[in-house]
Design a protein around this motif. Structure first.
Motif, PDB file in Angstrom:
ATOM      1  N   LYS A 109     -35.571  62.767  -8.999  1.00  0.00           N
ATOM      2  CA  LYS A 109     -36.954  62.806  -9.283  1.00  0.00           C
ATOM      3  C   LYS A 109     -38.284  63.884  -8.989  1.00  0.00           C
ATOM      4  CE  LYS A 109     -40.137  62.354 -13.192  1.00  0.00           C
ATOM      5  NZ  LYS A 109     -40.353  61.357 -14.773  1.00  0.00           N
ATOM      6  N   ARG A 112     -36.618  67.071  -7.641  1.00  0.00           N
ATOM      7  CA  ARG A 112     -36.414  67.861  -8.882  1.00  0.00           C
ATOM      8  C   ARG A 112     -38.537  68.367  -8.675  1.00  0.00           C
ATOM      9  NH1 ARG A 112     -34.640  64.705 -13.879  1.00  0.00           N
ATOM     10  NH2 ARG A 112     -32.124  64.458 -13.029  1.00  0.00           N
ATOM     11  N   LEU A 113     -38.883  68.047  -8.083  1.00  0.00           N
ATOM     12  CA  LEU A 113     -40.600  68.536  -8.075  1.00  0.00           C
ATOM     13  C   LEU A 113     -41.151  69.660  -7.274  1.00  0.00           C
ATOM     14  CD1 LEU A 113     -42.259  64.941  -8.524  1.00  0.00           C
ATOM     15  CD2 LEU A 113     -42.038  66.485 -10.262  1.00  0.00           C
ATOM     16  N   THR A 138     -37.510  69.208 -18.022  1.00  0.00           N
ATOM     17  CA  THR A 138     -36.985  67.627 -17.683  1.00  0.00           C
ATOM     18  C   THR A 138     -38.567  66.897 -17.363  1.00  0.00           C
ATOM     19  OG1 THR A 138     -34.892  68.167 -17.227  1.00  0.00           O
ATOM     20  CG2 THR A 138     -36.010  65.813 -16.260  1.00  0.00           C
ATOM     21  N   THR A 139     -39.156  67.199 -16.258  1.00  0.00           N
ATOM     22  CA  THR A 139     -40.204  67.451 -15.497  1.00  0.00           C
ATOM     23  C   THR A 139     -41.185  68.629 -15.862  1.00  0.00           C
ATOM     24  OG1 THR A 139     -39.502  69.088 -13.001  1.00  0.00           O
ATOM     25  CG2 THR A 139     -39.489  66.615 -13.308  1.00  0.00           C
ATOM     26  N   ASN A 141     -41.526  71.162 -13.908  1.00  0.00           N
ATOM     27  CA  ASN A 141     -42.231  71.808 -13.292  1.00  0.00           C
ATOM     28  C   ASN A 141     -41.066  73.659 -13.267  1.00  0.00           C
ATOM     29  OD1 ASN A 141     -43.527  70.186 -11.162  1.00  0.00           O
ATOM     30  ND2 ASN A 141     -41.835  69.266 -10.739  1.00  0.00           N
TER      31      ASN A 141
END
Length: 167
Positions: A109, A112-113, A138-139, A141
């Motif tokens: 996670k 992923r950012l 997902t995130t 971003n």
């Protein structure tokens, strides 16, 4: 089912070991590009641009190396089908991905950012309503980074369509 959110739409929930995950993986990793057409047909059955039709469809770009590895961008046929049906042009070259990286699904996670400076807008665009298309949210971003580039470029409006949401 299409999940509408203010200026965003998702076709499926993307959950561990469920059918939607298998469908997306077939599309992305097993050379089943025609799955994109089937998913686009599902969207067409569920999405009506009654309020406001976008001016342009764009896809999240793959890095050229990753596209060469896969043999195609899994979003292109999906987007072409939508473009033809809604008579909205698409541009797969509005953005470029600046760095090659492993798939988001393989990242934790925290990593992923890390999307800052990942994409560059390579054409001028202003006074447009742009629908950004991606496979899995997902995130957020990736989409936020691309949306921000579009919004910085001029008096643009952004909407988002994803095939699946991973919560």
């Amino acid at each position: 089912m299409l999940f509408p959110v203010e200026n965003a739409y998702a076709l499926m929930q993307f959950e561990q070991e469920n059918l939607s995950r298998k469908i997306i993986h077939e599309l992305k990793y097993r050379s089943r590009e025609t799955t994109g057409k089937i998913l686009a047909d599902w969207v067409i059955e569920r999405l009506d641009f009654k309020k406001e039709k976008p001016d342009l469809l764009v896809t999240v770009p793959l890095h050229p190396k990753k596209e060469k590895e896969r043999g195609y961008n899994q979003l292109h046929l999906f987007t072409k089908v939508l473009s033809d049906f809604y008579t909205v042009p698409f541009d797969h070259h509005l953005f470029k991905r600046n760095h090659y990286s492993k798939a988001q699904a393989l990242k934790d996670k925290k990593h992923r950012l890390e999307t800052q400076h990942t994409f560059s807008l390579i054409k001028n665009v202003s006074n447009q309503h742009i629908l950004i298309i991606d496979d899995v949210f997902t995130t957020g971003n990736t989409l936020a980074t691309i949306a921000w580039e579009i919004l910085k470029a001029g008096n643009n409006k952004v909407s988002i369509l994803v095939m699946a949401v991973d919560e």
